[in-house]
Design a protein around this motif. Structure first.
Motif, PDB file in Angstrom:
ATOM      1  N   SER A 146       0.844  -1.193   0.000  1.00  0.00           N
ATOM      2  CA  SER A 146       0.000   0.000   0.000  1.00  0.00           C
ATOM      3  C   SER A 146       0.876   1.238   0.000  1.00  0.00           C
ATOM      4  CB  SER A 146      -0.885   0.012   1.250  1.00  0.00           C
ATOM      5  OG  SER A 146      -0.084   0.193   2.410  1.00  0.00           O
ATOM      6  N   PRO A 147       0.301   2.400  -0.316  1.00  0.00           N
ATOM      7  CA  PRO A 147       1.070   3.647  -0.214  1.00  0.00           C
ATOM      8  C   PRO A 147       1.610   3.877   1.196  1.00  0.00           C
ATOM      9  CG  PRO A 147      -0.929   4.012  -1.489  1.00  0.00           C
ATOM     10  CD  PRO A 147      -1.034   2.621  -0.906  1.00  0.00           C
ATOM     11  N   GLU A 148       0.880   3.405   2.203  1.00  0.00           N
ATOM     12  CA  GLU A 148       1.308   3.608   3.579  1.00  0.00           C
ATOM     13  C   GLU A 148       2.643   2.914   3.865  1.00  0.00           C
ATOM     14  OE1 GLU A 148      -2.519   4.944   3.058  1.00  0.00           O
ATOM     15  OE2 GLU A 148      -1.828   2.881   2.663  1.00  0.00           O
ATOM     16  N   ASP A 149       2.894   1.812   3.174  1.00  0.00           N
ATOM     17  CA  ASP A 149       4.181   1.133   3.364  1.00  0.00           C
ATOM     18  C   ASP A 149       5.338   2.002   2.883  1.00  0.00           C
ATOM     19  OD1 ASP A 149       3.014  -1.109   4.497  1.00  0.00           O
ATOM     20  OD2 ASP A 149       2.883  -2.202   2.605  1.00  0.00           O
ATOM     21  N   TYR A 150       5.138   2.701   1.785  1.00  0.00           N
ATOM     22  CA  TYR A 150       6.162   3.623   1.288  1.00  0.00           C
ATOM     23  C   TYR A 150       6.349   4.791   2.254  1.00  0.00           C
ATOM     24  CZ  TYR A 150       6.168   1.244  -3.234  1.00  0.00           C
ATOM     25  OH  TYR A 150       6.290   0.314  -4.233  1.00  0.00           O
TER      26      TYR A 150
ATOM     27  N   SER B  69       1.066   2.702  -6.492  1.00  0.00           N
ATOM     28  CA  SER B  69       0.016   2.746  -7.509  1.00  0.00           C
ATOM     29  C   SER B  69       0.624   2.872  -8.898  1.00  0.00           C
ATOM     30  CB  SER B  69      -0.932   3.928  -7.268  1.00  0.00           C
ATOM     31  OG  SER B  69      -1.921   3.999  -8.264  1.00  0.00           O
ATOM     32  N   SER B  70      -0.024   2.223  -9.866  1.00  0.00           N
ATOM     33  CA  SER B  70       0.361   2.404 -11.267  1.00  0.00           C
ATOM     34  C   SER B  70      -0.290   3.648 -11.858  1.00  0.00           C
ATOM     35  CB  SER B  70      -0.029   1.170 -12.088  1.00  0.00           C
ATOM     36  OG  SER B  70       0.739   0.053 -11.686  1.00  0.00           O
ATOM     37  N   ASP B  71      -1.225   4.232 -11.122  1.00  0.00           N
ATOM     38  CA  ASP B  71      -1.819   5.519 -11.497  1.00  0.00           C
ATOM     39  C   ASP B  71      -0.830   6.610 -11.084  1.00  0.00           C
ATOM     40  OD1 ASP B  71      -3.141   8.015 -11.364  1.00  0.00           O
ATOM     41  OD2 ASP B  71      -5.079   7.055 -11.106  1.00  0.00           O
ATOM     42  N   LEU B  72      -0.224   7.272 -12.064  1.00  0.00           N
ATOM     43  CA  LEU B  72       0.828   8.234 -11.745  1.00  0.00           C
ATOM     44  C   LEU B  72       0.331   9.416 -10.923  1.00  0.00           C
ATOM     45  CD1 LEU B  72       2.993   8.274 -15.005  1.00  0.00           C
ATOM     46  CD2 LEU B  72       3.501   7.186 -12.808  1.00  0.00           C
ATOM     47  N   ASP B  73      -0.924   9.794 -11.072  1.00  0.00           N
ATOM     48  CA  ASP B  73      -1.458  10.879 -10.251  1.00  0.00           C
ATOM     49  C   ASP B  73      -1.509  10.471  -8.780  1.00  0.00           C
ATOM     50  OD1 ASP B  73      -1.799  12.552 -12.445  1.00  0.00           O
ATOM     51  OD2 ASP B  73      -3.853  11.880 -12.805  1.00  0.00           O
ATOM     52  N   ALA B  74      -1.971   9.240  -8.537  1.00  0.00           N
ATOM     53  CA  ALA B  74      -2.017   8.749  -7.159  1.00  0.00           C
ATOM     54  C   ALA B  74      -0.606   8.570  -6.612  1.00  0.00           C
ATOM     55  CB  ALA B  74      -2.791   7.431  -7.100  1.00  0.00           C
TER      56      ALA B  74
ATOM     57  N   ASP C  56       0.843  11.876  -5.545  1.00  0.00           N
ATOM     58  CA  ASP C  56       0.317  12.355  -4.271  1.00  0.00           C
ATOM     59  C   ASP C  56       1.058  11.711  -3.097  1.00  0.00           C
ATOM     60  OD1 ASP C  56      -1.515  13.994  -5.534  1.00  0.00           O
ATOM     61  OD2 ASP C  56      -3.175  12.566  -5.380  1.00  0.00           O
ATOM     62  N   THR C  57       1.343  10.418  -3.204  1.00  0.00           N
ATOM     63  CA  THR C  57       2.081   9.737  -2.137  1.00  0.00           C
ATOM     64  C   THR C  57       3.508  10.262  -2.046  1.00  0.00           C
ATOM     65  OG1 THR C  57       0.743   7.746  -2.453  1.00  0.00           O
ATOM     66  CG2 THR C  57       2.833   7.489  -1.282  1.00  0.00           C
ATOM     67  N   PHE C  58       4.138  10.428  -3.182  1.00  0.00           N
ATOM     68  CA  PHE C  58       5.491  10.966  -3.242  1.00  0.00           C
ATOM     69  C   PHE C  58       5.555  12.329  -2.557  1.00  0.00           C
ATOM     70  CE2 PHE C  58       8.932  12.725  -6.257  1.00  0.00           C
ATOM     71  CZ  PHE C  58       9.968  12.153  -5.537  1.00  0.00           C
ATOM     72  N   LEU C  59       4.606  13.187  -2.874  1.00  0.00           N
ATOM     73  CA  LEU C  59       4.576  14.524  -2.278  1.00  0.00           C
ATOM     74  C   LEU C  59       4.268  14.467  -0.788  1.00  0.00           C
ATOM     75  CD1 LEU C  59       2.788  16.448  -5.158  1.00  0.00           C
ATOM     76  CD2 LEU C  59       5.102  16.850  -4.338  1.00  0.00           C
ATOM     77  N   GLU C  60       3.496  13.474  -0.384  1.00  0.00           N
ATOM     78  CA  GLU C  60       3.194  13.320   1.041  1.00  0.00           C
ATOM     79  C   GLU C  60       4.455  12.976   1.826  1.00  0.00           C
ATOM     80  OE1 GLU C  60       0.095  10.843   3.945  1.00  0.00           O
ATOM     81  OE2 GLU C  60      -0.148  10.783   1.756  1.00  0.00           O
ATOM     82  N   VAL C  61       5.305  12.136   1.252  1.00  0.00           N
ATOM     83  CA  VAL C  61       6.593  11.815   1.881  1.00  0.00           C
ATOM     84  C   VAL C  61       7.404  13.083   2.086  1.00  0.00           C
ATOM     85  CG1 VAL C  61       8.816  10.675   1.521  1.00  0.00           C
ATOM     86  CG2 VAL C  61       6.700   9.452   0.998  1.00  0.00           C
ATOM     87  N   ILE C  62       7.480  13.918   1.047  1.00  0.00           N
ATOM     88  CA  ILE C  62       8.277  15.145   1.108  1.00  0.00           C
ATOM     89  C   ILE C  62       7.693  16.141   2.099  1.00  0.00           C
ATOM     90  CG2 ILE C  62       9.136  17.094  -0.251  1.00  0.00           C
ATOM     91  CD1 ILE C  62       8.870  15.144  -2.719  1.00  0.00           C
TER      92      ILE C  62
END
Length: 383
Positions: A161-165, A199-204, A207-213
């Protein structure tokens, strides 16, 4: 001076090599952009190896090439995918490369950042992935280099899941002693990274990438984006927190991304700046004086060569990079770790030679011509 080059249709064409190289000079670091060249490694051609055995590196030639890049004011992005991480260079080899290059950078005052990954394990639990990252992060920080947190094949497999990242990267950023560069490498460079950030959806995924930052802006110097999508990079850099840089890794659209617009620009961390080093440096110095037109005039014509080297399957661009280093005289042979010199065709090499020669990239055009003819003769192409 005529050389007969093979084409993809099975024919030959006559080509007149350029008599003189592009005139370039060495210089000091840049003032308008931070620019890294992701540098290749030089194999030891005399080592008795197989494609599955540990890499045998010619350390003298490898470090000499890094001094070449530093002499032009470029930074070195070390032990990245251009150095064949995961494609011939294992973690033990990468660790030695990091130690040696970081020490060399310190001795000459060169800018260096080094890749931190998980390639000492093929797969594992999230805890094992995190521990592998920690081991590599510690080594890079101990070497005195800046860390680049690379995308991990093992994490792509283990994360559900994104939460794991968010958890793994959050832990690493809290642990880092200095701000790092986060590297988002797209699946065109490494198919095993499909669905990164959950996610394979680049928009999603974005969002996760930016959340990390956003959770650790003080620990992120910048992001390195390698998705070969100029508009997505522009949209992403406009959403970054204040003070977080965007380093373009787009080897298809780098001139426009580095030049930027009224709302910002990208710095650079590029594999194509390995063969383009001196020319790229001269272009960035034009930007340093505010001469954007001069920058584009120098760099725009290089895009055709870059797109040729990075054509599908993109991950084999390293073969073209090393081929051009051989033609340019930076190494005495065309051999790669893992035997990767076989990854591109003769017509591909012929076109790469023609494009690079037309740009004036070879310091000694006659040497490049002779070496190209030598390769042609190995393939049975008489002149």
């Amino acid at each position: 001076m005529t050389i007969h080059l093979p084409d993809s249709a099975g024919g030959r064409r006559a080509y007149e090599p350029r008599p003189e190289p592009l005139a370039v000079t060495t210089g000091s670091p840049f003032t308008s952009r931070t620019v890294f060249s992701a540098a290749h490694v030089v194999a030891d051609p005399y080592a008795d190896t197989t494609p599955d055995s540990p890499a045998a590196v010619d350390w003298d030639a490898t470090l000499a090439f890094r001094r070449h890049l530093w002499s032009h004011g470029l930074g070195v992005a070390e032990a990245m995918d251009t150095a064949q991480r995961g494609m011939g260079l294992d973690w033990a080899g990468a660790a030695e490369l990091i130690r040696r290059s970081a020490a060399e950078a310190k001795s000459v005052g060169g800018l260096i950042a080094c890749g931190v990954g998980t390639d000492q394990i093929a797969s594992g639990t999230l805890e094992e992935v995190r521990a592998a990252y920690e081991e590599q992060l510690a080594l890079v920080e101990e070497s005195g280099a800046q860390a680049i947190l690379m995308a991990s094949r093992a994490l792509a497999t283990a994360a559900k899941s994104p939460e794991d990242y968010l958890d793994v990267y959050g832990h690493l950023l809290r642990q880092a002693t200095e701000p790092v560069i986060l590297h988002w490498l797209g699946p065109m460079f490494d198919p095993a990274l499909e669905g990164y950030w959950g996610s394979s959806d680049l928009d999603a995924a974005t969002d996760t990438f930016l959340e990390v930052i956003a959770a650790h802006p003080d620990k992120v110097d910048g992001i390195k984006v390698s998705l070969l999508d100029a508009q997505r990079e522009i949209d992403l850099r406009r959403r970054l927190p204040e003070g977080v840089r965007c380093y373009t890794g787009d080897d298809f659209n780098y001139p426009e991304l580095i030049a930027g617009d009224e709302r910002g620009f990208s710095h650079a961390l590029l594999g194509i700046f390995d063969p383009l080093g001196p020319l790229a440096a001269q272009a960035v110095r034009a930007l340093d004086t505010g001469n954007t037109a001069g920058f584009r005039e120098l760099l725009d014509p290089t895009v055709e060569l870059s797109r040729h080297l990075f054509q599908t399957p993109t991950r084999f661009y390293k073969t073209g990079v090393v081929f051009l280093a051989w033609l340019a005289g930076h190494q005495s042979h065309f051999t790669m770790v893992g035997g990767l010199q076989s990854a591109r065709s003769l017509p591909h090499f012929a076109r790469a030679y023609e494009l690079a020669d037309g740009l004036g990239l070879f310091p000694d055009p006659k040497l490049a011509e002779e070496r190209m003819k030598t390769l042609l003769s190995v393939y049975g192409v008489d002149q």
